[in-house]
Scaffold this motif. Structure first.
Motif, mmCIF file in Angstrom:
data_model
loop_
_atom_site.group_PDB
_atom_site.id
_atom_site.type_symbol
_atom_site.label_atom_id
_atom_site.label_comp_id
_atom_site.label_asym_id
_atom_site.label_seq_id
_atom_site.Cartn_x
_atom_site.Cartn_y
_atom_site.Cartn_z
ATOM 1 N N HIS A 286 10.998 -12.815 3.488
ATOM 2 C CA HIS A 286 9.899 -13.661 3.043
ATOM 3 C C HIS A 286 9.408 -13.127 1.701
ATOM 4 C CE1 HIS A 286 9.308 -15.924 6.776
ATOM 5 N NE2 HIS A 286 9.361 -14.789 7.448
ATOM 6 N N ILE A 287 9.202 -14.004 0.730
ATOM 7 C CA ILE A 287 8.518 -13.614 -0.491
ATOM 8 C C ILE A 287 7.032 -13.838 -0.254
ATOM 9 C CG2 ILE A 287 8.233 -13.996 -2.964
ATOM 10 C CD1 ILE A 287 10.980 -12.987 -2.307
ATOM 11 N N VAL A 288 6.252 -12.782 -0.360
ATOM 12 C CA VAL A 288 4.821 -12.863 -0.078
ATOM 13 C C VAL A 288 4.047 -12.672 -1.377
ATOM 14 C CG1 VAL A 288 2.903 -11.943 1.274
ATOM 15 C CG2 VAL A 288 5.212 -11.952 2.241
ATOM 16 N N LYS A 289 3.268 -13.672 -1.727
ATOM 17 C CA LYS A 289 2.451 -13.618 -2.956
ATOM 18 C C LYS A 289 1.138 -12.921 -2.647
ATOM 19 C CE LYS A 289 1.068 -15.055 -7.161
ATOM 20 N NZ LYS A 289 -0.334 -14.653 -7.177
ATOM 21 N N VAL A 290 0.839 -11.873 -3.424
ATOM 22 C CA VAL A 290 -0.373 -11.088 -3.222
ATOM 23 C C VAL A 290 -1.128 -10.958 -4.540
ATOM 24 C CG1 VAL A 290 -1.304 -8.828 -2.568
ATOM 25 C CG2 VAL A 290 0.637 -9.785 -1.303
ATOM 26 N N ASN A 291 -2.411 -11.223 -4.509
ATOM 27 C CA ASN A 291 -3.271 -10.977 -5.659
ATOM 28 C C ASN A 291 -4.000 -9.650 -5.464
ATOM 29 O OD1 ASN A 291 -2.588 -13.341 -6.973
ATOM 30 N ND2 ASN A 291 -4.371 -14.484 -6.250
ATOM 31 N N ILE A 292 -4.046 -8.850 -6.531
ATOM 32 C CA ILE A 292 -4.693 -7.542 -6.478
ATOM 33 C C ILE A 292 -5.873 -7.545 -7.443
ATOM 34 C CG2 ILE A 292 -4.434 -5.061 -6.844
ATOM 35 C CD1 ILE A 292 -1.410 -5.459 -6.391
ATOM 36 N N ASN A 293 -7.056 -7.229 -6.936
ATOM 37 C CA ASN A 293 -8.238 -7.107 -7.775
ATOM 38 C C ASN A 293 -8.253 -5.700 -8.366
ATOM 39 O OD1 ASN A 293 -10.716 -6.993 -8.992
ATOM 40 N ND2 ASN A 293 -11.923 -7.335 -7.129
ATOM 41 N N GLY A 294 -7.816 -5.595 -9.614
ATOM 42 C CA GLY A 294 -7.737 -4.286 -10.242
ATOM 43 C C GLY A 294 -9.072 -3.672 -10.582
ATOM 44 N N ASP A 295 -10.148 -4.474 -10.518
ATOM 45 C CA ASP A 295 -11.484 -3.952 -10.788
ATOM 46 C C ASP A 295 -12.123 -3.341 -9.539
ATOM 47 O OD1 ASP A 295 -11.311 -4.803 -13.429
ATOM 48 O OD2 ASP A 295 -12.148 -6.780 -12.959
ATOM 49 N N ASP A 296 -11.509 -3.577 -8.384
ATOM 50 C CA ASP A 296 -12.004 -2.984 -7.153
ATOM 51 C C ASP A 296 -11.840 -1.470 -7.231
ATOM 52 O OD1 ASP A 296 -12.193 -2.038 -4.403
ATOM 53 O OD2 ASP A 296 -12.033 -4.137 -3.814
ATOM 54 N N PRO A 297 -12.872 -0.687 -6.908
ATOM 55 C CA PRO A 297 -12.787 0.779 -7.008
ATOM 56 C C PRO A 297 -11.571 1.387 -6.318
ATOM 57 C CG PRO A 297 -15.043 0.122 -6.589
ATOM 58 C CD PRO A 297 -14.200 -1.126 -6.475
ATOM 59 N N GLU A 298 -11.146 0.817 -5.178
ATOM 60 C CA GLU A 298 -10.010 1.395 -4.461
ATOM 61 C C GLU A 298 -8.677 1.106 -5.157
ATOM 62 O OE1 GLU A 298 -10.029 -0.189 -0.546
ATOM 63 O OE2 GLU A 298 -9.851 -2.282 -1.202
ATOM 64 N N ASN A 299 -8.681 0.213 -6.153
ATOM 65 C CA ASN A 299 -7.451 -0.099 -6.886
ATOM 66 C C ASN A 299 -7.435 0.472 -8.306
ATOM 67 O OD1 ASN A 299 -6.075 -1.585 -4.875
ATOM 68 N ND2 ASN A 299 -7.275 -3.425 -5.353
ATOM 69 N N ILE A 300 -8.466 1.202 -8.682
ATOM 70 C CA ILE A 300 -8.513 1.763 -10.033
ATOM 71 C C ILE A 300 -7.558 2.945 -10.176
ATOM 72 C CG2 ILE A 300 -9.983 2.957 -11.710
ATOM 73 C CD1 ILE A 300 -12.279 1.178 -10.795
ATOM 74 N N LYS A 301 -7.526 3.803 -9.163
ATOM 75 C CA LYS A 301 -6.578 4.924 -9.157
ATOM 76 C C LYS A 301 -5.801 4.907 -7.845
ATOM 77 C CE LYS A 301 -9.126 7.998 -12.267
ATOM 78 N NZ LYS A 301 -9.741 9.352 -12.436
ATOM 79 N N PRO A 302 -4.882 3.957 -7.692
ATOM 80 C CA PRO A 302 -4.157 3.818 -6.416
ATOM 81 C C PRO A 302 -3.268 5.019 -6.129
ATOM 82 C CG PRO A 302 -3.149 2.459 -8.107
ATOM 83 C CD PRO A 302 -4.419 2.987 -8.708
ATOM 84 N N LEU B 9 0.829 -1.203 0.000
ATOM 85 C CA LEU B 9 0.000 0.000 0.000
ATOM 86 C C LEU B 9 0.865 1.256 0.000
ATOM 87 C CD1 LEU B 9 -2.819 1.300 0.193
ATOM 88 C CD2 LEU B 9 -2.621 1.130 2.690
ATOM 89 N N GLU B 10 1.903 1.271 0.821
ATOM 90 C CA GLU B 10 2.767 2.455 0.905
ATOM 91 C C GLU B 10 3.472 2.733 -0.418
ATOM 92 O OE1 GLU B 10 3.943 1.876 5.654
ATOM 93 O OE2 GLU B 10 5.494 1.770 4.115
ATOM 94 N N GLU B 11 4.050 1.697 -1.024
ATOM 95 C CA GLU B 11 4.898 1.913 -2.202
ATOM 96 C C GLU B 11 4.120 1.987 -3.510
ATOM 97 O OE1 GLU B 11 8.211 -0.759 -2.396
ATOM 98 O OE2 GLU B 11 9.125 0.067 -0.581
ATOM 99 N N THR B 12 2.972 1.327 -3.577
ATOM 100 C CA THR B 12 2.238 1.284 -4.842
ATOM 101 C C THR B 12 0.823 1.850 -4.763
ATOM 102 O OG1 THR B 12 1.217 -0.909 -4.545
ATOM 103 C CG2 THR B 12 3.494 -0.836 -5.356
ATOM 104 N N GLY B 13 0.245 1.909 -3.580
ATOM 105 C CA GLY B 13 -1.135 2.356 -3.429
ATOM 106 C C GLY B 13 -2.154 1.251 -3.577
ATOM 107 N N TYR B 14 -1.708 0.054 -3.960
ATOM 108 C CA TYR B 14 -2.639 -1.057 -4.168
ATOM 109 C C TYR B 14 -2.949 -1.790 -2.864
ATOM 110 C CZ TYR B 14 -2.151 -0.764 -9.258
ATOM 111 O OH TYR B 14 -2.177 -0.355 -10.565
ATOM 112 N N LYS B 15 -4.191 -2.291 -2.791
ATOM 113 C CA LYS B 15 -4.604 -3.175 -1.710
ATOM 114 C C LYS B 15 -4.848 -4.555 -2.294
ATOM 115 C CE LYS B 15 -6.754 0.392 1.160
ATOM 116 N NZ LYS B 15 -7.990 0.821 1.877
ATOM 117 N N GLY B 16 -4.361 -5.577 -1.606
ATOM 118 C CA GLY B 16 -4.485 -6.920 -2.149
ATOM 119 C C GLY B 16 -4.754 -7.959 -1.092
ATOM 120 N N GLU B 17 -4.717 -9.220 -1.517
ATOM 121 C CA GLU B 17 -4.971 -10.364 -0.646
ATOM 122 C C GLU B 17 -3.769 -11.297 -0.687
ATOM 123 O OE1 GLU B 17 -8.045 -14.186 -0.304
ATOM 124 O OE2 GLU B 17 -8.107 -12.838 -2.040
#
Length: 219
Positions: A142-158, A114-122
């Motif tokens: 740790h390598i952490v795998k995160v999926n980001i739903n780009g269709d989510d309104p909060e991820n459209i303009k991160p 969130l800090e570096e990219t603005g995206y929220k994920g799972e």
């Protein structure tokens, strides 16, 4: 670093005898590590360590393998580009950061993403603590795998949430042409690619080209 060669090897388990601080700064320290090698010979090594690792943390930090999924778009790997003073140039990397005290790898990954990219994920996966440059440092991640739903309104303009003094550019690259696009960046820009990013790109390319052939055997 001691490069001497001992006599015939003995059945000895290598172990660290002592560690002495040579120099220490705010973020890192240099230590003289005295250890025994497999032949039983005592040797020394110069070791760099972070001063920031928390006793409650399983690793120093996290690197986030984040994939952005959007309708009618190719899936993209979310990376960051920033100037790295030790390299003297820009580096292309996974989003990453240190783990705070009493913070899980999963929480640290979502916070840094969130800090570096603005995206929220799972979070969908976490690696064990892995070493980065074991001939130089004991630093782990740790390598952490995160999926980001780009269709989510909060991820459209991160919107990034960078700290003062942080200058991070978000880079989205389609997974289906990852190595090609990275190679183009290296050719056209003064940028160095993080080894973890590039080995993943190479792995994808190899898996698609010759899935049954080991990389070392590829002609």
């Amino acid at each position: 670093m001691d490069g001497s060669v001992g006599d015939s090897p003995k059945a000895t388990i290598p172990s660290v005898i002592k560690e002495e601080v040579i120099a220490e700064g705010k973020w890192v320290k240099l230590e003289k590590t005295t250890y025994t090698d497999p032949s039983g010979k005592t040797r020394t090594w110069e070791t760099v360590k972070r001063t920031t690792k928390k006793h409650t943390s399983s690793a120093d930090g996290v690197a986030i393998f984040a994939v952005l999924n959007r309708t009618l778009h190719y899936d993209c790997l979310v990376m960051v580009k920033q100037f790295r003073p030790p390299m003297g140039c820009y580096c292309l990397e996974f989003p990453a950061g240190l783990i705070d005290d009493n913070e899980s790898a999963e929480d640290a990954a979502l916070r840094k993403l969130l800090e570096e990219t603005g995206y929220k994920g799972e979070v969908v996966g976490v690696s064990p603590a892995i070493c980065l440059d074991p001939g130089l440092t004991n630093c782990t991640t740790h390598i952490v795998k995160v999926n980001i739903n780009g269709d989510d309104p909060e991820n459209i303009k991160p919107k990034q949430k960078l700290d003062d003094g942080e200058f991070v550019e978000v880079v989205l690259v389609p997974l289906n042409e990852l190595q090609k696009k990275i190679d183009e960046m290296v050719k056209n820009e003064n940028v160095v690619v993080d080894a973890r990013v590039y080995i993943y790109a190479m792995g994808r390319t190899h898996a698609k080209s010759k899935p049954t052939e080991l990389p070392v055997l590829k002609s």
